[in-house]
Design a protein around this motif. Structure first.
Motif, PDB file in Angstrom:
ATOM      1  N   GLU A  10       0.824  -1.216   0.000  1.00 39.84           N
ATOM      2  CA  GLU A  10       0.000   0.000   0.000  1.00 39.84           C
ATOM      3  C   GLU A  10       0.855   1.263   0.000  1.00 39.84           C
ATOM      4  N   GLY A  11       2.063   1.164  -0.511  1.00 35.89           N
ATOM      5  CA  GLY A  11       2.956   2.325  -0.498  1.00 35.89           C
ATOM      6  C   GLY A  11       4.222   1.997   0.266  1.00 35.89           C
ATOM      7  N   ARG A  12       4.930   3.019   0.645  1.00 35.52           N
ATOM      8  CA  ARG A  12       6.219   2.795   1.288  1.00 35.52           C
ATOM      9  C   ARG A  12       6.049   2.283   2.714  1.00 35.52           C
ATOM     10  N   LEU A  13       7.042   1.504   3.158  1.00 32.28           N
ATOM     11  CA  LEU A  13       7.129   1.046   4.542  1.00 32.28           C
ATOM     12  C   LEU A  13       8.438   1.550   5.121  1.00 32.28           C
ATOM     13  N   GLU A  14       8.367   1.947   6.378  1.00 34.71           N
ATOM     14  CA  GLU A  14       9.529   2.506   7.074  1.00 34.71           C
ATOM     15  C   GLU A  14      10.146   1.450   7.982  1.00 34.71           C
ATOM     16  N   GLY A  15      11.457   1.328   7.941  1.00 36.67           N
ATOM     17  CA  GLY A  15      12.105   0.349   8.792  1.00 36.67           C
ATOM     18  C   GLY A  15      13.462   0.808   9.283  1.00 36.67           C
ATOM     19  N   ARG A  16      14.069  -0.062  10.074  1.00 34.82           N
ATOM     20  CA  ARG A  16      15.460   0.081  10.499  1.00 34.82           C
ATOM     21  C   ARG A  16      16.147  -1.232  10.149  1.00 34.82           C
ATOM     22  N   PHE A  17      17.269  -1.125   9.429  1.00 33.88           N
ATOM     23  CA  PHE A  17      17.912  -2.315   8.909  1.00 33.88           C
ATOM     24  C   PHE A  17      19.396  -2.296   9.226  1.00 33.88           C
ATOM     25  N   THR A  18      19.877  -3.396   9.761  1.00 36.83           N
ATOM     26  CA  THR A  18      21.300  -3.595   9.984  1.00 36.83           C
ATOM     27  C   THR A  18      21.767  -4.699   9.044  1.00 36.83           C
ATOM     28  N   PRO A  19      22.583  -4.362   8.040  1.00 38.77           N
ATOM     29  CA  PRO A  19      23.035  -5.380   7.092  1.00 38.77           C
ATOM     30  C   PRO A  19      23.867  -6.458   7.779  1.00 38.77           C
ATOM     31  N   GLY A  20      23.927  -7.599   7.166  1.00 38.53           N
ATOM     32  CA  GLY A  20      24.753  -8.679   7.694  1.00 38.53           C
ATOM     33  C   GLY A  20      26.232  -8.388   7.498  1.00 38.53           C
ATOM     34  N   PRO A  21      27.089  -8.953   8.342  1.00 39.78           N
ATOM     35  CA  PRO A  21      28.529  -8.695   8.255  1.00 39.78           C
ATOM     36  C   PRO A  21      29.237  -9.506   7.179  1.00 39.78           C
ATOM     37  N   ARG A  22      28.528 -10.427   6.540  1.00 38.07           N
ATOM     38  CA  ARG A  22      29.144 -11.268   5.511  1.00 38.07           C
ATOM     39  C   ARG A  22      28.074 -11.653   4.497  1.00 38.07           C
ATOM     40  N   PRO A  23      28.479 -12.075   3.298  1.00 38.40           N
ATOM     41  CA  PRO A  23      27.517 -12.290   2.212  1.00 38.40           C
ATOM     42  C   PRO A  23      26.405 -13.286   2.543  1.00 38.40           C
ATOM     43  N   ARG A  24      26.741 -14.394   3.209  1.00 38.21           N
ATOM     44  CA  ARG A  24      25.725 -15.423   3.470  1.00 38.21           C
ATOM     45  C   ARG A  24      25.148 -15.319   4.887  1.00 38.21           C
ATOM     46  N   ALA A  25      25.188 -14.130   5.440  1.00 40.54           N
ATOM     47  CA  ALA A  25      24.681 -13.927   6.805  1.00 40.54           C
ATOM     48  C   ALA A  25      23.217 -14.357   6.902  1.00 40.54           C
ATOM     49  N   PRO A  26      22.839 -14.948   8.029  1.00 37.53           N
ATOM     50  CA  PRO A  26      21.425 -15.280   8.231  1.00 37.53           C
ATOM     51  C   PRO A  26      20.586 -14.011   8.356  1.00 37.53           C
ATOM     52  N   VAL A  27      19.300 -14.160   8.153  1.00 41.48           N
ATOM     53  CA  VAL A  27      18.364 -13.035   8.145  1.00 41.48           C
ATOM     54  C   VAL A  27      17.389 -13.171   9.311  1.00 41.48           C
ATOM     55  N   ALA A  28      17.081 -12.045   9.953  1.00 43.48           N
ATOM     56  CA  ALA A  28      16.040 -12.022  10.989  1.00 43.48           C
ATOM     57  C   ALA A  28      15.133 -10.814  10.757  1.00 43.48           C
ATOM     58  N   TRP A  91      12.196  -7.857   0.612  1.00 43.29           N
ATOM     59  CA  TRP A  91      13.185  -6.782   0.502  1.00 43.29           C
ATOM     60  C   TRP A  91      14.521  -7.197   1.121  1.00 43.29           C
ATOM     61  N   VAL A  92      14.465  -7.796   2.299  1.00 43.40           N
ATOM     62  CA  VAL A  92      15.710  -8.243   2.944  1.00 43.40           C
ATOM     63  C   VAL A  92      16.384  -9.324   2.095  1.00 43.40           C
ATOM     64  N   GLN A  93      15.594 -10.214   1.563  1.00 45.82           N
ATOM     65  CA  GLN A  93      16.171 -11.322   0.797  1.00 45.82           C
ATOM     66  C   GLN A  93      16.791 -10.859  -0.518  1.00 45.82           C
ATOM     67  N   GLN A  94      16.342  -9.736  -1.037  1.00 43.05           N
ATOM     68  CA  GLN A  94      16.998  -9.173  -2.221  1.00 43.05           C
ATOM     69  C   GLN A  94      18.415  -8.713  -1.885  1.00 43.05           C
ATOM     70  N   ILE A  95      18.597  -8.260  -0.654  1.00 39.77           N
ATOM     71  CA  ILE A  95      19.919  -7.805  -0.210  1.00 39.77           C
ATOM     72  C   ILE A  95      20.797  -8.993   0.170  1.00 39.77           C
ATOM     73  N   HIS A  96      20.189  -9.999   0.775  1.00 43.42           N
ATOM     74  CA  HIS A  96      20.922 -11.202   1.216  1.00 43.42           C
ATOM     75  C   HIS A  96      20.293 -12.441   0.573  1.00 43.42           C
ATOM     76  N   PRO A  97      20.431 -12.587  -0.739  1.00 40.38           N
ATOM     77  CA  PRO A  97      19.776 -13.712  -1.421  1.00 40.38           C
ATOM     78  C   PRO A  97      20.348 -15.071  -1.049  1.00 40.38           C
ATOM     79  N   GLU A  98      21.541 -15.099  -0.477  1.00 42.18           N
ATOM     80  CA  GLU A  98      22.156 -16.384  -0.133  1.00 42.18           C
ATOM     81  C   GLU A  98      22.181 -16.611   1.378  1.00 42.18           C
ATOM     82  N   ALA A  99      21.229 -16.009   2.077  1.00 40.38           N
ATOM     83  CA  ALA A  99      21.177 -16.171   3.535  1.00 40.38           C
ATOM     84  C   ALA A  99      21.111 -17.642   3.911  1.00 40.38           C
TER      85      ALA A  99
END
Length: 218
Positions: A10-28, A91-99
């Motif tokens: 329904e439009g934009r969503l606001e968040g706070r995101f801390t990227p993973g420290p390595r390419p295959r970092a797990p996602v939460a 959205w997170v999985q686009q950043i970390h597709p190999e989580a």
């Protein structure tokens, strides 16, 4: 942790995101309590969960459901909020597709949304549900529940009856191939106002057990 804006249904969503420290970092991903009862991504429990997953090396997102903060849209009784959560995870999985793994954590209303999401997303391998509103919403969709997790409840919860949560736990524990942990925090109300350290110890003990030292950050 950087503020992020990403597209939702329904439009934009606001968040706070801390990227993973390595390419295959797990996602939460962490989901907040009821929007119409003051729930936001800046809820203290949500913030503590975010910090805990970050410390363990996860790419971690918390966000505001539609109509909360700078997120667009209006409250949709859980239907739209589930779509918001799915978009956020995309959205997170686009950043970390190999989580290597994905976890979902939710507080009250957010726990209900999170457990619906894990039914739709087989990549979710673990969940943390804090005070899931089993006396207010139907959880029968968890048939079968695809992931192991922990349900944490306050002994003196005045909003979500402990007996309803116990009934949910008992039902889930009849299912094969998953393990459901259940912790009751003595004296805690729905907001764990005086028992945040005990709540987070329960979370930490469970994550230590599930993740082992590989992700402990210690």
């Amino acid at each position: 942790m950087p503020e992020v804006i990403f597209p939702g249904p329904e439009g934009r969503l606001e968040g706070r995101f801390t990227p993973g420290p390595r390419p295959r970092a797990p996602v939460a991903m962490i989901l907040h309590s009821h929007p119409q009862a003051g729930g936001t991504m800046n809820n203290k429990i949500v913030q503590l969960l975010h910090k805990d997953f970050v410390r363990r090396g996860f790419a971690t997102l918390r966000f505001n459901f539609r109509g909360v903060g700078r997120s667009q849209g209006t409250f949709d009784n859980g239907i739209g909020e589930l779509s918001d959560a799915a978009s956020a995870l995309d959205w997170v999985q686009q950043i970390h597709p190999e989580a290597e793994q994905t976890w979902i954590a939710g507080v009250s209303f957010g726990a209900w949304i999170g457990m619906q999401l894990l039914m739709r997303r087989p990549e979710i391998k673990g969940f943390i549900s804090i005070a899931p509103p089993a006396n207010m919403y139907d959880f029968s969709f968890l048939a079968p529940c695809p992931s192991s997790g922990i349900i944490i409840q306050g002994e003196a919860d005045e909003v979500v009856t402990p007996s309803a949560v116990q009934k949910l736990v008992d039902k889930l524990r009849t299912q094969r191939h998953i393990t459901i942990h259940h912790d009751v925090i003595p004296g805690a109300n729905h907001f764990f106002a005086e028992e945040l350290p005990q709540l987070m110890k329960s979370v930490d003990d469970y994550l230590d057990m599930r993740l082992g030292q590989d992700f402990s950050g210690r």
